[in-house]
Design an enzyme around this catalytic site. Sequence first.
Site, PDB file in Angstrom:
ATOM      1  N   LYS A 119       0.832  -1.209   0.000  1.00  0.00           N
ATOM      2  CA  LYS A 119       0.000   0.000   0.000  1.00  0.00           C
ATOM      3  C   LYS A 119       0.861   1.250   0.000  1.00  0.00           C
ATOM      4  CE  LYS A 119      -4.463  -1.585   1.540  1.00  0.00           C
ATOM      5  NZ  LYS A 119      -5.589  -1.448   2.470  1.00  0.00           N
ATOM      6  N   LYS A 201      -3.178 -10.181  -7.374  1.00  0.00           N
ATOM      7  CA  LYS A 201      -4.459 -10.438  -6.707  1.00  0.00           C
ATOM      8  C   LYS A 201      -5.548  -9.526  -7.279  1.00  0.00           C
ATOM      9  CE  LYS A 201      -5.613  -8.592  -2.835  1.00  0.00           C
ATOM     10  NZ  LYS A 201      -5.828  -8.057  -1.487  1.00  0.00           N
ATOM     11  N   LYS A 204      -9.953  -4.500  -5.219  1.00  0.00           N
ATOM     12  CA  LYS A 204     -10.956  -3.501  -5.593  1.00  0.00           C
ATOM     13  C   LYS A 204     -10.339  -2.128  -5.824  1.00  0.00           C
ATOM     14  CE  LYS A 204     -12.424  -3.148  -0.806  1.00  0.00           C
ATOM     15  NZ  LYS A 204     -12.754  -4.069   0.167  1.00  0.00           N
TER      16      LYS A 204
HETATM   17  P1  TYM Z   1     -10.204  -6.659   2.745  1.00  0.00           P
HETATM   18  O1  TYM Z   1     -11.301  -5.693   2.975  1.00  0.00           O
HETATM   19  O2  TYM Z   1      -9.086  -6.249   1.867  1.00  0.00           O
HETATM   20  O3  TYM Z   1     -10.765  -8.026   2.215  1.00  0.00           O
HETATM   21  C1  TYM Z   1     -11.795  -8.704   2.895  1.00  0.00           C
HETATM   22  C2  TYM Z   1     -11.639 -10.198   2.808  1.00  0.00           C
HETATM   23  O4  TYM Z   1     -11.659 -10.652   1.465  1.00  0.00           O
HETATM   24  C3  TYM Z   1     -10.492 -11.394   1.172  1.00  0.00           C
HETATM   25  N1  TYM Z   1     -10.081 -11.080  -0.208  1.00  0.00           N
HETATM   26  C4  TYM Z   1      -9.785 -12.004  -1.130  1.00  0.00           C
HETATM   27  N2  TYM Z   1      -9.788 -13.349  -1.084  1.00  0.00           N
HETATM   28  C5  TYM Z   1      -9.441 -14.015  -2.211  1.00  0.00           C
HETATM   29  N3  TYM Z   1      -9.079 -13.396  -3.354  1.00  0.00           N
HETATM   30  C6  TYM Z   1      -9.071 -12.055  -3.460  1.00  0.00           C
HETATM   31  N4  TYM Z   1      -8.724 -11.460  -4.598  1.00  0.00           N
HETATM   32  C7  TYM Z   1      -9.433 -11.291  -2.301  1.00  0.00           C
HETATM   33  N5  TYM Z   1      -9.544  -9.963  -2.043  1.00  0.00           N
HETATM   34  C8  TYM Z   1      -9.937  -9.851  -0.763  1.00  0.00           C
HETATM   35  C9  TYM Z   1      -9.456 -10.895   2.174  1.00  0.00           C
HETATM   36  O5  TYM Z   1      -8.447 -11.856   2.390  1.00  0.00           O
HETATM   37  C10 TYM Z   1     -10.308 -10.674   3.399  1.00  0.00           C
HETATM   38  O6  TYM Z   1     -10.523 -11.870   4.098  1.00  0.00           O
HETATM   39  N6  TYM Z   1      -7.695  -6.122   7.029  1.00  0.00           N
HETATM   40  C11 TYM Z   1      -8.825  -6.761   6.395  1.00  0.00           C
HETATM   41  C12 TYM Z   1     -10.151  -6.392   7.022  1.00  0.00           C
HETATM   42  C13 TYM Z   1     -10.204  -6.641   8.485  1.00  0.00           C
HETATM   43  C14 TYM Z   1     -10.294  -7.910   9.122  1.00  0.00           C
HETATM   44  C15 TYM Z   1     -10.336  -7.635  10.524  1.00  0.00           C
HETATM   45  C16 TYM Z   1     -10.326  -9.225   8.647  1.00  0.00           C
HETATM   46  C17 TYM Z   1     -10.214  -5.692   9.449  1.00  0.00           C
HETATM   47  N7  TYM Z   1     -10.290  -6.291  10.688  1.00  0.00           N
HETATM   48  C18 TYM Z   1     -10.404  -8.662  11.451  1.00  0.00           C
HETATM   49  C19 TYM Z   1     -10.397 -10.247   9.599  1.00  0.00           C
HETATM   50  C20 TYM Z   1     -10.432  -9.958  10.974  1.00  0.00           C
HETATM   51  C21 TYM Z   1      -8.863  -6.350   4.936  1.00  0.00           C
HETATM   52  O7  TYM Z   1      -8.339  -5.343   4.563  1.00  0.00           O
HETATM   53  O8  TYM Z   1      -9.614  -7.146   4.163  1.00  0.00           O
END
Ligand code: TYM
Length: 337
Positions: A119, A201, A204
């Site tokens: 990032k 990956k 979004k």
């Molecule tokens: P975030 O918002 O980027 O993504 C949310 C969830 O979706 C999964 N994910 C994917 N899995 C497979 N392929 C992809 N291309 C893909 N893009 C996203 C991510 O692995 C995630 O599980 N830091 C976290 C949000 C968060 C969180 C938490 C998660 C905040 N607090 C506590 C678990 C527990 C995040 O940025 O996810």
Amino acid sequence: METMSETRKPVILSGIQPSGILTVGHLAGALNNWVKLQETFHCYYMIANMHAITVKQSPAELRQRTLETAALFLAVGIDPERSLLFIQSQVPEHSQLAWVLSSMTGFGELSRMTQFKDKSEKHPENINAGLFTYPILMASDILLYQADAVPVGEDQKQHLELTRNLAQRFNYYYSDTFKIPEPYIPNVGSRIMSLQEPTKKMSKSDENQNSLIFLNDSNEVIINKIKRSVTDSEAEVKFDETNKPGISNLMTLYHLATNATFDEIEKEFSGKGYGDFKLAVGHAVAEWLSPVREKYNTIIKDKKRLQSILIYGAEEAHKVAFRTLDKVYKKVGFIRF
Ligand code: TYM
């Protein structure tokens, strides 16, 4: 209310940032498991809006995205009767615990986080302290609820590892306080790749919309995006993530949409060109996602219902979070009168 000796239903916590419409990656890596786990676990599902502001957001859009994310949770099958849905910023204990944990986290530990490095490269004009300490807030999200498991995609594994280290460190210094959470990562779909650059990956934040499938894309858009996806110069439908990342990614999507195994897919398309295969994947994914889109379109209209689900969720989450934070404050020596 809850004592250790009572049979305690195991706890799940996970979150998603409301920084854009969710993609098929979120569904494959996280939401699919969120829905499944509701059967046997006590689930907390959170909209991580505090994490989202580590990247610049328009306030109006962030508000809108927060509700859209909640609507998508419901549309994919999260049942508010069984699972608690809430917005992170509505439960103040998250940032309170994060402060305590931040005093136990090494600068070096945070510097090694690959998401931070990625990032920072993507937003060199805004490498803020929140982006750096982000994994500590995520650890707090998880540890406040004594989560047993955290269903996430592959990219969050490193943050989970840090969470476990912090929990163990706290328990060691101050006595047993936190449950040590396990990551819960799907075997297939833990890393859905970009349709345009299949070695990256699907994210979004990608500017090229053709590399993403959004959960509310129309059938036509889905079919077109898959038709235009980047593959390779061979003509063999074969699962090989190293040499054929594009085809392997499409096979993963086809498997998730239809349940066909990789062997079955290879057989089904043996001797056929990529054109036929892409068309079949496009139709299968469209069929998989269209009920989600239809439900979403209805759910998003009822803002009152969404709000009341989220308010209830935050109230219930707060009760649990408060109990953990109270223990933590006592243990670290914060005086209480
Ligand atoms: P975030 O918002 O980027 O993504 C949310 C969830 O979706 C999964 N994910 C994917 N899995 C497979 N392929 C992809 N291309 C893909 N893009 C996203 C991510 O692995 C995630 O599980 N830091 C976290 C949000 C968060 C969180 C938490 C998660 C905040 N607090 C506590 C678990 C527990 C995040 O940025 O996810």
